[in-house]
Scaffold this active site. Structure first.
Site, PDB file in Angstrom:
ATOM      1  N   VAL A   1      -8.953  -1.728  -3.970  1.00  0.00           N
ATOM      2  CA  VAL A   1      -9.798  -0.529  -3.951  1.00  0.00           C
ATOM      3  C   VAL A   1     -10.378  -0.278  -5.341  1.00  0.00           C
ATOM      4  O   VAL A   1     -11.550   0.092  -5.497  1.00  0.00           O
ATOM      5  CB  VAL A   1      -8.990   0.701  -3.486  1.00  0.00           C
ATOM      6  CG1 VAL A   1      -9.844   1.966  -3.546  1.00  0.00           C
ATOM      7  CG2 VAL A   1      -8.446   0.496  -2.079  1.00  0.00           C
TER       8      VAL A   1
ATOM      9  N   GLY B   1       0.794  -1.215   0.000  1.00  0.00           N
ATOM     10  CA  GLY B   1       0.000   0.000   0.000  1.00  0.00           C
ATOM     11  C   GLY B   1       0.829   1.268   0.000  1.00  0.00           C
ATOM     12  O   GLY B   1       0.390   2.308   0.470  1.00  0.00           O
TER      13      GLY B   1
ATOM     14  N   ARG C   1      -6.166  -9.998  -2.054  1.00  0.00           N
ATOM     15  CA  ARG C   1      -7.403  -9.400  -1.548  1.00  0.00           C
ATOM     16  C   ARG C   1      -8.089  -8.663  -2.685  1.00  0.00           C
ATOM     17  O   ARG C   1      -7.521  -8.512  -3.765  1.00  0.00           O
ATOM     18  CB  ARG C   1      -7.071  -8.398  -0.440  1.00  0.00           C
ATOM     19  CG  ARG C   1      -6.023  -7.377  -0.881  1.00  0.00           C
ATOM     20  CD  ARG C   1      -5.689  -6.361   0.181  1.00  0.00           C
ATOM     21  NE  ARG C   1      -4.461  -5.647  -0.070  1.00  0.00           N
ATOM     22  CZ  ARG C   1      -4.287  -4.684  -0.953  1.00  0.00           C
ATOM     23  NH1 ARG C   1      -5.301  -4.308  -1.715  1.00  0.00           N
ATOM     24  NH2 ARG C   1      -3.128  -4.086  -1.111  1.00  0.00           N
TER      25      ARG C   1
END
Length: 460
Positions: A296, A164, A293
């Site tokens: 966004v 991130g 995952r």
């Protein structure tokens, strides 16, 4: 099929998961911190339970508390969303021990891909080029100097468990590298509970391109095309688009095939994103990492593919096969997403908190989607990420999608706090962005230009 799901997250992704569950007829349970008791995900879920004070360490990152709520409420599964515990092996392991389904990859997948060196090794066995660098944890400054001597500066110093945009520093020379080594180790220990570091040669000009994949328990792996995430500020994504304007069809095919090949080697389960750096001058790409995952920016892929990635995550976790094959995936048109953040462009993008007095969002237009959790009267807390939501658009052409996103931003009103809406409009109006000829340096090269001077940015 899963009947009841606990959402171990907050904000827009929690709401996104709740909506997908409701469409599948699944009961939802929300968890929340003291600061989020008035949050929309609390109101929208069928049940909601407070798990701690405002600090995420004492609430959203409390694995035992989350699993206990899942057990008490009879949830068969936990969906972690993105961020927080989404790639946390302890949560996955504890869920397995309690007979609760973790809506995400297997524990083996998480373990393999949390180790950046193992991921690179697997990429190489899949025939994918990796970025030049050392492939073991650096233990001493002497080892650091030795490994740096094998590479060309600038060099990226990275945390082995980073992500991130965190746990990474570009170093122009050996002096900077030695200076930041101890700093990054301490930051990594605090953020990821692991102070391991390694170094890579810094590819100077590139596109940050990622491929969305889905894998089921029957061994099927498909991709849903690539996303260009090169518009970044301080390694945080701002605007994403698909398809990427600087990729030709041959490279696009190679990228997607490489992502599938890598995922097949892992027997990957669920939704994942294989990330690459693409050197558009040399027309070659390098494996960077795989995110285990939902991202966004997943909505732009949904817009062009028609596949609901969250629903696929849930049904895959329930043991069902993918709802589609690679052959019947038709990627159509262009999609862009921008992230609306609570920050002040006129004050070095300083985070903004406070009450939203008045809110107007761009709803009602074909091909325009808004994923958010804010409302008029909502008190934006200081404790979490600054992202307030995302505006996503879809059109037949890239030019049409850009115009649609600009209109959506121009008809967005968020008063009471500062946001980056004016800055996003400036990016979308830039000639290089409109032409599609931009790379990872776009923001840093333009931020000082008169056009991007925050003092003259005005909301249209």
């Amino acid at each position: 099929m899963i009947q009841k799901v606990l959402i171990a997250n907050r904000g827009e992704i929690a709401i996104r998961i709740i909506k997908a569950c409701k469409e599948l007829g699944i009961t939802t349970v929300a968890v929340y911190s003291e600061a989020d008791k008035e949050a929309l995900h609390v109101a929208f879920a069928d049940e909601a339970y407070q798990i701690g004070p405002a600090s995420s360490i004492d609430s959203y990152l409390k694995v035992e508390a989350i699993v206990n709520v899942a057990k008490i409420t009879g949830c068969q599964a936990v969906h972690p969303g993105y961020g927080f515990l989404s790639e946390n092996m302890e949560l996955c392991r504890m869920c397995e021990e309690e007979g609760i389904t973790f809506i995400g990859p297997s524990l083996d997948n998480l373990s393999q891909l949390a180790d950046k060196f193992e991921a690179k090794r697997l990429a190489k066995t899949a025939g994918i080029t990796v970025i030049p660098g050392n492939h073991e944890v650096i233990e001493t400054t002497e080892q650091l100097q030795k490994e740096a001597g094998k590479l060309n500066f600038p060099i990226l110093l990275k945390a082995t468990h980073g992500g991130g945009g965190k746990g990474i520093k570009r170093c122009e020379n050996l002096e900077e590298l030695l200076h930041y080594y101890e700093i990054i180790k301490k930051e990594a220990e605090k953020a990821f509970n692991n102070q391991g570091c390694y170094i890579e040669e810094c590819i100077q000009q590139f596109l940050h391109v990622e491929v969305q994949i889905l894998g089921d328990s029957q061994g099927n792996i498909i991709h849903l095309g690539e996303r260009n995430c090169s518009i970044q500020r301080k390694m945080q994504k701002i605007i994403e688009e698909t398809p990427s304007p600087l990729l030709d069809e041959e490279i696009r095919t190679e990228l997607c095939e490489a992502a599938c090949r890598f995922s097949e080697r892992l027997n990957y389960l669920g939704a994942g994103t294989v990330e690459f750096l693409y050197d558009y001058k040399k027309k070659c790409f390098y494996f960077m990492e795989m995110n285990t995952r939902v991202q966004v920016e997943h909505p732009i892929t949904e817009m062009i593919s028609g596949v609901d990635i969250i629903k696929e995550q849930i049904t895959i976790a329930a043991g069902l096969p993918l709802s589609c094959t690679q052959e019947n995936i038709q990627l159509a048109g262009y999609s862009l997403e921008c992230r609306i953040n609570a920050e002040d462009p006129e004050n070095n993008f300083f985070p903004s908190a406070g009450k939203i007095d008045f809110l107007v969002l761009p709803t009602g237009s074909p091909g325009v989607r808004v994923d958010t959790f804010i409302y008029s009267g909502y008190q934006v807390p200081l404790f979490y990420d600054s992202m307030l939501g995302k505006i996503i658009v879809h059109d037949k052409t890239r030019a049409g999608a850009i115009k649609k996103l600009k209109v959506a931003l121009e008809t967005t009103i968020i008063s009471g706090i500062k946001t980056n809406v004016s800055f996003l409009l400036a990016v979308l109006s830039d000639h290089d962005f409109i032409s599609g000829h931009y790379d990872n340096h776009f923001i840093e090269e333009n931020i000082q230009n008169e056009y991007f001077n925050p003092k003259i940015l005005k909301r249209a």
